[in-house]
Design a protein around this motif. Structure first.
Motif, mmCIF file in Angstrom:
data_model
loop_
_atom_site.group_PDB
_atom_site.id
_atom_site.type_symbol
_atom_site.label_atom_id
_atom_site.label_comp_id
_atom_site.label_asym_id
_atom_site.label_seq_id
_atom_site.Cartn_x
_atom_site.Cartn_y
_atom_site.Cartn_z
ATOM 1 N N CYS A 22 6.580 -12.786 -9.298
ATOM 2 C CA CYS A 22 7.725 -12.034 -8.786
ATOM 3 C C CYS A 22 8.447 -12.795 -7.686
ATOM 4 N N ASN A 23 7.722 -13.531 -6.884
ATOM 5 C CA ASN A 23 8.339 -14.277 -5.797
ATOM 6 C C ASN A 23 9.179 -15.444 -6.298
ATOM 7 N N ILE A 25 11.342 -15.279 -8.841
ATOM 8 C CA ILE A 25 12.656 -14.829 -9.308
ATOM 9 C C ILE A 25 13.243 -13.697 -8.480
ATOM 10 N N GLN A 26 12.451 -13.041 -7.676
ATOM 11 C CA GLN A 26 12.903 -11.891 -6.893
ATOM 12 C C GLN A 26 13.359 -12.363 -5.518
ATOM 13 N N PRO A 27 14.556 -11.938 -5.051
ATOM 14 C CA PRO A 27 14.975 -12.333 -3.698
ATOM 15 C C PRO A 27 14.073 -11.701 -2.635
ATOM 16 N N GLN A 28 13.822 -12.442 -1.591
ATOM 17 C CA GLN A 28 12.969 -11.955 -0.513
ATOM 18 C C GLN A 28 13.797 -11.130 0.461
ATOM 19 N N ALA A 29 13.371 -9.914 0.720
ATOM 20 C CA ALA A 29 14.109 -9.015 1.613
ATOM 21 C C ALA A 29 14.166 -9.548 3.040
ATOM 22 N N THR A 30 13.199 -10.314 3.449
ATOM 23 C CA THR A 30 13.166 -10.806 4.825
ATOM 24 C C THR A 30 14.180 -11.911 5.090
ATOM 25 N N THR A 31 14.805 -12.451 4.052
ATOM 26 C CA THR A 31 15.806 -13.492 4.256
ATOM 27 C C THR A 31 17.223 -12.924 4.326
ATOM 28 N N THR A 32 17.381 -11.613 4.145
ATOM 29 C CA THR A 32 18.691 -10.978 4.192
ATOM 30 C C THR A 32 18.928 -10.420 5.588
#
Length: 164
Positions: A22-23, A25-32
């Motif tokens: 998942c990591n 292809i899934q965007p990391q919420a902590t980078t937003t």
């Protein structure tokens, strides 16, 4: 025996990919980036304005709370403007250069920026324009009330710095 090692290795790789896939292809919420408080933030030129909010109990006069980071090496003049009853109200202040800390206004013993004629009830948004070094940003700033415990005592005082 070699088949067992190959199967075990393949199984280990499959489990590793299955649990960590998942990591990939899934965007990391902590980078937003996001505003972690009731206030909002924006960047104007080289200034970083953070936690912008207005405290008003009557919807007419408000105390603008904000923090500003200026690491340019020179003081920057920040213009603040909004529309009140069809008239543009504006003022300015100096944001000192300080690469080690944020300069704050509006709470505690800090200078207060009092806005008169905001005509925005608590719970609403006031459109405020910020200009520095030729760049302008317009931000919808939340208007809150001092009835909330965390904003008690931050209502505007009688002195007005920026008003109609």
């Amino acid at each position: 025996m070699k088949v067992r090692i190959v199967v075990a290795a393949a199984l280990a790789v499959g489990v590793a990919l299955g649990t960590a896939g998942c990591n990939l292809i899934q965007p990391q919420a902590t980078t937003t980036p996001y505003d972690a408080s009731d206030g909002v933030g924006t960047n104007v030129g080289d200034l970083q304005l953070r936690n912008l909010m207005i405290i008003s109990d009557n919807g007419e006069t408000g105390n603008l709370l904000m923090g500003a980071a200026n690491s340019t090496g020179v003081d920057v003049e920040l213009h603040i403007g909004f529309v009140s009853g069809g008239t543009v109200v504006d003022g300015h202040l100096e944001v000192p250069s300080n690469d080690k800390q944020v300069t704050s206004w509006g709470s505690g013993s800090e200078d207060r920026i009092i806005l008169g004629g905001i005509n925005t009830i608590p719970g609403g948004l006031l459109e405020v324009a910020f200009e520095a070094n030729g760049e302008t940003k317009t931000v919808l700033v939340p208007v809150l009330t001092s009835a909330q415990p965390e904003y008690e005592g931050l209502e505007p005082k009688k002195v007005t710095k920026i008003s109609k």
